[in-house]
Motif scaffolding. Structure first.
Motif, PDB file in Angstrom:
ATOM      1  N   VAL A 133       0.838  -1.203   0.000  1.00  0.00           N
ATOM      2  CA  VAL A 133       0.000   0.000   0.000  1.00  0.00           C
ATOM      3  C   VAL A 133       0.873   1.252   0.000  1.00  0.00           C
ATOM      4  O   VAL A 133       0.581   2.236  -0.714  1.00  0.00           O
ATOM      5  CB  VAL A 133      -0.946  -0.022   1.218  1.00  0.00           C
ATOM      6  CG1 VAL A 133      -1.680   1.301   1.350  1.00  0.00           C
ATOM      7  CG2 VAL A 133      -1.953  -1.162   1.090  1.00  0.00           C
ATOM      8  N   MET A 134       1.955   1.241   0.772  1.00  0.00           N
ATOM      9  CA  MET A 134       2.846   2.401   0.803  1.00  0.00           C
ATOM     10  C   MET A 134       3.527   2.613  -0.545  1.00  0.00           C
ATOM     11  O   MET A 134       3.727   3.758  -0.973  1.00  0.00           O
ATOM     12  CB  MET A 134       3.891   2.221   1.911  1.00  0.00           C
ATOM     13  CG  MET A 134       3.330   2.386   3.322  1.00  0.00           C
ATOM     14  SD  MET A 134       4.609   2.412   4.598  1.00  0.00           S
ATOM     15  CE  MET A 134       5.217   0.731   4.511  1.00  0.00           C
ATOM     16  N   ARG A 135       3.900   1.530  -1.241  1.00  0.00           N
ATOM     17  CA  ARG A 135       4.493   1.681  -2.568  1.00  0.00           C
ATOM     18  C   ARG A 135       3.489   2.282  -3.543  1.00  0.00           C
ATOM     19  O   ARG A 135       3.842   3.128  -4.379  1.00  0.00           O
ATOM     20  CB  ARG A 135       4.990   0.327  -3.087  1.00  0.00           C
ATOM     21  CG  ARG A 135       6.317  -0.113  -2.516  1.00  0.00           C
ATOM     22  CD  ARG A 135       6.933  -1.213  -3.350  1.00  0.00           C
ATOM     23  NE  ARG A 135       6.116  -2.414  -3.344  1.00  0.00           N
ATOM     24  CZ  ARG A 135       6.306  -3.454  -2.538  1.00  0.00           C
ATOM     25  NH1 ARG A 135       7.292  -3.433  -1.669  1.00  0.00           N
ATOM     26  NH2 ARG A 135       5.523  -4.512  -2.596  1.00  0.00           N
ATOM     27  N   ALA A 136       2.219   1.848  -3.444  1.00  0.00           N
ATOM     28  CA  ALA A 136       1.186   2.417  -4.314  1.00  0.00           C
ATOM     29  C   ALA A 136       0.969   3.897  -4.016  1.00  0.00           C
ATOM     30  O   ALA A 136       0.833   4.719  -4.937  1.00  0.00           O
ATOM     31  CB  ALA A 136      -0.123   1.634  -4.156  1.00  0.00           C
ATOM     32  N   GLU A 137       0.946   4.254  -2.736  1.00  0.00           N
ATOM     33  CA  GLU A 137       0.782   5.665  -2.373  1.00  0.00           C
ATOM     34  C   GLU A 137       1.990   6.490  -2.826  1.00  0.00           C
ATOM     35  O   GLU A 137       1.831   7.639  -3.273  1.00  0.00           O
ATOM     36  CB  GLU A 137       0.607   5.789  -0.865  1.00  0.00           C
ATOM     37  CG  GLU A 137      -0.713   5.209  -0.346  1.00  0.00           C
ATOM     38  CD  GLU A 137      -0.814   5.292   1.156  1.00  0.00           C
ATOM     39  OE1 GLU A 137       0.220   5.619   1.794  1.00  0.00           O
ATOM     40  OE2 GLU A 137      -1.902   5.007   1.700  1.00  0.00           O
ATOM     41  N   GLU A 138       3.171   5.933  -2.724  1.00  0.00           N
ATOM     42  CA  GLU A 138       4.367   6.647  -3.173  1.00  0.00           C
ATOM     43  C   GLU A 138       4.308   6.900  -4.675  1.00  0.00           C
ATOM     44  O   GLU A 138       4.625   8.000  -5.149  1.00  0.00           O
ATOM     45  CB  GLU A 138       5.611   5.836  -2.822  1.00  0.00           C
ATOM     46  CG  GLU A 138       6.914   6.498  -3.234  1.00  0.00           C
ATOM     47  CD  GLU A 138       8.115   5.626  -2.912  1.00  0.00           C
ATOM     48  OE1 GLU A 138       9.247   6.049  -3.221  1.00  0.00           O
ATOM     49  OE2 GLU A 138       7.913   4.522  -2.367  1.00  0.00           O
ATOM     50  N   ALA A 139       3.896   5.875  -5.448  1.00  0.00           N
ATOM     51  CA  ALA A 139       3.778   6.062  -6.898  1.00  0.00           C
ATOM     52  C   ALA A 139       2.704   7.091  -7.232  1.00  0.00           C
ATOM     53  O   ALA A 139       2.868   7.902  -8.164  1.00  0.00           O
ATOM     54  CB  ALA A 139       3.451   4.727  -7.565  1.00  0.00           C
ATOM     55  N   ALA A 140       1.598   7.093  -6.476  1.00  0.00           N
ATOM     56  CA  ALA A 140       0.541   8.079  -6.722  1.00  0.00           C
ATOM     57  C   ALA A 140       1.009   9.482  -6.385  1.00  0.00           C
ATOM     58  O   ALA A 140       0.646  10.447  -7.079  1.00  0.00           O
ATOM     59  CB  ALA A 140      -0.694   7.716  -5.905  1.00  0.00           C
TER      60      ALA A 140
END
Length: 323
Positions: A280-287
């Motif tokens: 989830v943190m990787r997805a938020e970082e990419a967003a």
């Protein structure tokens, strides 16, 4: 001497000041190709056949060696002396790099170096063909000749290395994306009463459709465990082959859980939760990076039309007043 001088004059007039050097280089390449073809078709030495026939007491050892070498390319076996690095550390590094890219066959290192050699020679021949045939009437400088002949050869030599590097990065990305799902499935299997070995086999079968790279790694783990290899060693090899920090941490957790006798299910539950949070943190970082990456494109596509709309009428009016 007069004959050689006339040949030199003819080559210089046809190919430029570097004509003799170019001809010598082309002849050298053809000689290398002829020698390679002769070595490929070279029959086996009768003395080696006689020695092999007299080695009856060592039949079992020879049979084990034959089984160990099974699956190797016999044509490449003849060139193993220069298709494989002599240094053990360098050979291990190339094998690890190719394994991380998904090439785990016995001939992977030899094929890699053979492709480098073949593509380098092909690029060099293509450069010579471009200079000597397609542009025979053009006089090139020394820098241009080097760029048009050596450049394609160097690019062909580096192409396999670039391809393997790209494959390693893509494979690591796929493994990182699929690893949280694999841990969730493994946790379900362990809590259902299956052992870790059975869970790995089941997860590999279920992940085949969506994450084949990770499924291949789990299949290798299951085969090595069935062959009787030590489980900590198998897990460490998994972390080394994948080259992903999440997998290496998982291997450490499993080895410590087995060493200290703690519950594997509990360790999997905690680590799977951490992996879900990390995804989830990787997805938020990419967003969060997306607006920054789109700023330049937005400015390039929005500002010029806006300037035309705002400034265009003023420029038109000024031009009309000047008339």
């Amino acid at each position: 001497m007069e004959f050689l001088s006339s040949i030199n004059t003819m080559l210089t007039s046809q190919l430029g000041p570097f004509g003799p050097i170019i001809v010598v280089g082309v002849l050298g390449l053809f000689m290398i190709l002829i020698v390679v073809a002769m070595m490929l078709n070279q029959p086996e030495d009768p003395l080696k056949k006689l020695k092999r026939a007299q080695a009856a007491p060592q039949k079992n050892k020879v049979e084990r060696e034959r089984l160990r070498q099974a699956g190797r390319n016999e044509q490449l076996e003849k060139f193993a002396t220069f298709l494989e690095p002599k240094n053990v550390e360098e050979l291990s590094a190339v094998q690890l790099k190719l394994a991380q890219a998904g090439y785990q066959s016995k001939d992977a290192v030899r094929l890699f170096h053979f492709m480098q050699f073949a593509l380098g020679i092909a690029g060099l021949l293509a450069g010579l063909f471009y200079v000597l045939v397609l542009n025979s009437d053009v006089v090139f400088t020394t820098q241009q000749l080097a760029m048009y002949t050596i450049g394609p050869g160097g690019a062909g030599y580096m192409l396999p290395k670039y391809w393997v590097t790209r494959r390693v990065e893509e494979r690591k990305t796929k493994i990182t994306e699929g690893f949280p799902d694999a841990l969730d499935m493994m946790l379900v299997c362990v809590e259902a009463g299956q052992s870790l070995d059975q869970s790995i086999i089941r997860v590999a079968r279920e992940l085949r459709a969506s994450y084949p790279q990770l499924a291949d790694e789990f299949d290798i783990v299951s085969y090595e465990m069935k062959a009787g290899k030590d489980k900590p060693t198998v897990l460490r090899d998994l972390g080394t082959r994948c080259g992903v920090q999440d997998v290496s941490s998982f291997v450490t957790v499993m080895i410590q859980s087995q060493t200290f006798g703690t519950s594997i299910a509990e360790a999997l539950r905690v680590y799977a939760g951490e992996m879900r949070d990390k995804r989830v943190m990787r997805a938020e970082e990419a967003a969060n990076k997306l607006p920054t990456k789109m700023t330049l494109a937005t400015m390039m596509l929005t500002v010029p039309p806006l300037l035309v709309i705002l400034v265009g009428p003023s420029i038109h009016n000024i031009s009309q007043m000047g008339q």
